[in-house]
Design a protein around this motif. Structure first.
Motif: not given
Length: 223
Positions: A165-166, A171-177
């Motif tokens: 999690t970033l 805003i939240s992004a999961t499973g981010l390369d």
């Protein structure tokens, strides 16, 4: 260098002066120090002006060191997060003011660990420093092929990883390369692979405006 080139350079500098708060402050502090020293012998106020100007120059030097420390691993003694403009959430959007160094810096968390990220639209992948990777428990991807990235210290090999999690603002992004980038101190970079997940982003009035995806398009608006 011919006369036309000299004139063009001077014109560019004059045009850019109003955009640089640090440059204006430095010029003002130097002038204050000179003027204060000149009248110090006759009036006590001169000493006050000279002393205040010297303190101002010292403060400017500290700010410059903090900015440079974000890009130079040899200056990790400074705290990169200091001196960053405050990001806000307004009207369902995250707004990030332009920093004095001419970049957009986002105050984010990686797996719950706070860190400052430089926004780089020229970067394909998001990158985290080795110290942040260790703090956030990021491990190189098993069987992943190292990638080559360009840094201020040249081209280096970096390991691929996955950020659970970033998050920042709304805003939240999961499973981010992402890549774990060595030899860049504590600099972290948000690349296009995160920006492309958003509902949209733009720059207006020296402010980066980031919009999450519409409801239902992904958890946290950036999945």
């Amino acid at each position: 260098m011919d006369l036309q080139s000299i004139w063009q350079t001077a014109t560019d500098i004059i045009r850019d002066v109003p955009r640089s708060g640090l440059l204006i402050a430095t010029v003002a502090a130097v002038l204050g120090s000179v003027i204060g020293s000149a009248i110090a012998r006759r009036h006590g106020i001169g000493r006050f002006i000279a002393t205040t100007s010297t303190i101002a120059l010292a403060a400017i030097l500290v700010v410059v060191m903090l900015q440079v420390s974000r890009f130079d691993p040899r200056l990790d003694i400074a705290v990169p997060e200091l001196g960053l403009p405050r990001q806000t959430v307004e009207g369902g959007e995250t707004r990030v003011p332009l920093a004095a160094d001419g970049h957009f810096w986002i105050d984010a968390t990686v797996n719950g660990h706070r860190a400052a990220f430089l926004v780089d639209t020229g970067a394909t992948l998001t990158a985290v420093s080795a110290p942040l990777a260790a703090e956030a428990g990021l491990e190189p991807r098993q069987g992943g092929v190292p990638v080559r990235i360009s840094t201020a210290n040249g081209t280096v090999s970096a390991e691929l990883t996955t950020i659970d999690t970033l998050a920042f603002g709304n805003i939240s992004a999961t499973g981010l390369d992402a890549v774990i980038a060595p030899n860049i101190g504590r600099t972290n970079v948000i690349g296009m692979n995160l920006l492309s997940r958003l509902g949209g982003w733009r720059v207006e009035d020296n402010t980066l405006v980031l919009s999450p995806r519409p409801s239902g398009a992904g958890e946290g608006g950036a999945r």
